[in-house]
Scaffold this motif. Structure first.
Motif, PDB file in Angstrom:
ATOM      1  N   ARG A  11       0.835  -1.167  -0.076  1.00 47.97           N
ATOM      2  CA  ARG A  11       0.115   0.031  -0.129  1.00 47.97           C
ATOM      3  C   ARG A  11       0.725   1.328   0.197  1.00 47.97           C
ATOM      4  N   VAL A  12       1.869   1.337   0.772  1.00 51.15           N
ATOM      5  CA  VAL A  12       2.605   2.508   0.981  1.00 51.15           C
ATOM      6  C   VAL A  12       3.498   2.546  -0.023  1.00 51.15           C
ATOM      7  N   GLY A  13       4.238   1.627  -0.558  1.00 55.52           N
ATOM      8  CA  GLY A  13       5.259   1.636  -1.789  1.00 55.52           C
ATOM      9  C   GLY A  13       4.549   1.868  -2.865  1.00 55.52           C
ATOM     10  N   ARG A  14       3.424   1.435  -3.285  1.00 53.08           N
ATOM     11  CA  ARG A  14       2.483   1.723  -4.464  1.00 53.08           C
ATOM     12  C   ARG A  14       2.225   3.116  -4.757  1.00 53.08           C
ATOM     13  N   GLN A  15       1.809   3.858  -3.438  1.00 53.92           N
ATOM     14  CA  GLN A  15       1.488   5.251  -3.357  1.00 53.92           C
ATOM     15  C   GLN A  15       2.788   6.073  -3.446  1.00 53.92           C
ATOM     16  N   VAL A  16       3.885   5.749  -2.991  1.00 50.54           N
ATOM     17  CA  VAL A  16       5.408   6.307  -3.377  1.00 50.54           C
ATOM     18  C   VAL A  16       5.541   6.328  -4.888  1.00 50.54           C
ATOM     19  N   VAL A  17       5.385   5.019  -5.338  1.00 52.32           N
ATOM     20  CA  VAL A  17       5.877   5.069  -6.907  1.00 52.32           C
ATOM     21  C   VAL A  17       4.738   6.069  -7.630  1.00 52.32           C
ATOM     22  N   ILE A  18       3.330   5.944  -7.338  1.00 53.85           N
ATOM     23  CA  ILE A  18       2.133   6.791  -7.928  1.00 53.85           C
ATOM     24  C   ILE A  18       2.745   8.130  -7.984  1.00 53.85           C
ATOM     25  N   ASP A  19       3.243   8.616  -6.573  1.00 51.17           N
ATOM     26  CA  ASP A  19       3.527   9.982  -6.639  1.00 51.17           C
ATOM     27  C   ASP A  19       4.825  10.459  -7.205  1.00 51.17           C
ATOM     28  N   ALA A  20       5.841   9.482  -7.296  1.00 48.40           N
ATOM     29  CA  ALA A  20       7.013   9.821  -7.885  1.00 48.40           C
ATOM     30  C   ALA A  20       6.855   9.922  -9.488  1.00 48.40           C
ATOM     31  N   LEU A  21       6.214   8.959  -9.857  1.00 50.80           N
ATOM     32  CA  LEU A  21       5.756   9.191 -11.263  1.00 50.80           C
ATOM     33  C   LEU A  21       5.128  10.423 -11.730  1.00 50.80           C
ATOM     34  N   ALA A  22       4.237  10.793 -11.022  1.00 48.05           N
ATOM     35  CA  ALA A  22       3.444  12.119 -11.058  1.00 48.05           C
ATOM     36  C   ALA A  22       4.391  13.120 -11.209  1.00 48.05           C
ATOM     37  N   GLY A  23       5.429  13.289 -10.368  1.00 45.68           N
ATOM     38  CA  GLY A  23       6.414  14.220  -9.932  1.00 45.68           C
ATOM     39  C   GLY A  23       7.496  14.093 -11.409  1.00 45.68           C
ATOM     40  N   GLY A  24       7.370  13.323 -12.073  1.00 41.21           N
ATOM     41  CA  GLY A  24       8.086  13.393 -13.251  1.00 41.21           C
ATOM     42  C   GLY A  24       9.462  12.350 -13.032  1.00 41.21           C
ATOM     43  N   HIS A  25       9.596  11.669 -11.881  1.00 40.05           N
ATOM     44  CA  HIS A  25      10.845  10.937 -11.630  1.00 40.05           C
ATOM     45  C   HIS A  25      10.864   9.797 -12.330  1.00 40.05           C
ATOM     46  N   GLU A  26      12.061   9.047 -12.503  1.00 36.61           N
ATOM     47  CA  GLU A  26      12.205   7.773 -12.934  1.00 36.61           C
ATOM     48  C   GLU A  26      12.260   6.851 -11.686  1.00 36.61           C
ATOM     49  N   VAL A  27      11.623   5.923 -12.031  1.00 36.79           N
ATOM     50  CA  VAL A  27      11.261   4.847 -10.559  1.00 36.79           C
ATOM     51  C   VAL A  27      11.780   3.355 -11.012  1.00 36.79           C
ATOM     52  N   ARG A  28      12.684   2.846 -10.168  1.00 33.45           N
ATOM     53  CA  ARG A  28      13.049   1.303 -10.189  1.00 33.45           C
ATOM     54  C   ARG A  28      12.284   0.603  -8.854  1.00 33.45           C
ATOM     55  N   ALA A  29      11.285  -0.190  -9.164  1.00 34.80           N
ATOM     56  CA  ALA A  29      10.502  -0.666  -8.028  1.00 34.80           C
ATOM     57  C   ALA A  29      10.973  -2.059  -7.785  1.00 34.80           C
ATOM     58  N   LEU A  30      11.206  -2.348  -6.604  1.00 32.79           N
ATOM     59  CA  LEU A  30      11.477  -3.883  -6.457  1.00 32.79           C
ATOM     60  C   LEU A  30      10.453  -4.348  -5.917  1.00 32.79           C
ATOM     61  N   VAL A  31       9.470  -5.470  -6.208  1.00 34.73           N
ATOM     62  CA  VAL A  31       8.632  -6.317  -5.938  1.00 34.73           C
ATOM     63  C   VAL A  31       8.757  -7.773  -5.574  1.00 34.73           C
ATOM     64  N   ARG A  32       8.217  -8.222  -4.850  1.00 32.69           N
ATOM     65  CA  ARG A  32       8.417  -9.675  -4.522  1.00 32.69           C
ATOM     66  C   ARG A  32       7.707 -10.419  -5.410  1.00 32.69           C
TER      67      ARG A  32
END
Length: 96
Positions: free
Chosen positions: A11-32
Motif C-alpha cells: 500500500r505505501v510503496g505503491r503510493q510512493v511509486v504513483i507520487d514519484a511518477l506523477a512528479g516526473g521521476h524515474e522509478v525502479r521498483a523492487l517487488v517480491r
C-alpha cells in the motif's frame, strides 16, 4: 531524479511509486511478486522482481539511483517480525 523503491507493491510503496511518477521521476521498483503489481505501465517505471533480503539484489536495484525509499512491511499484524530490520540491513549493504 532516479528513485529506487523497495516494497513497491504494498500500500505505501505503491503510493510512493504513483507520487514519484506523477512528479516526473524515474522509478525502479523492487517487488517480491510481479503478479501483485497493479500500476499502469510507464516508460519511467522499471519493475524488478526479487528478494529484498538479498544484498546482491539490493545492490543491483540501487545502482544509479539518486535516492532510495524503503516501504517494506509485513502483512502480519501483532506478531513479532524482523522483515523491516533484515531488509534495512540488506538495502544498506547493497548501497555500500
Amino acid at each position: 531524479m532516479r528513485l529506487t523503491v523497495f516494497g513497491a507493491s504494498g500500500r505505501v510503496g505503491r503510493q510512493v511509486v504513483i507520487d514519484a511518477l506523477a512528479g516526473g521521476h524515474e522509478v525502479r521498483a523492487l517487488v517480491r511478486d510481479a503478479r501483485a503489481w497493479s500500476l499502469p505501465a510507464s516508460d519511467r517505471l522499471h519493475v524488478v522482481t526479487g528478494d529484498v533480503l538479498d544484498p546482491i539484489v539490493a545492490e543491483h536495484v540501487v545502482r544509479g539511483a539518486d535516492a532510495v525509499v524503503s516501504a517494506v512491511g509485513s502483512p502480519v499484524i501483532d506478531q513479532p517480525v524482523t522483515i523491516r530490520t533484515d531488509a534495512a540491513r540488506a538495502i544498506v549493504a547493497g548501497m555500500d
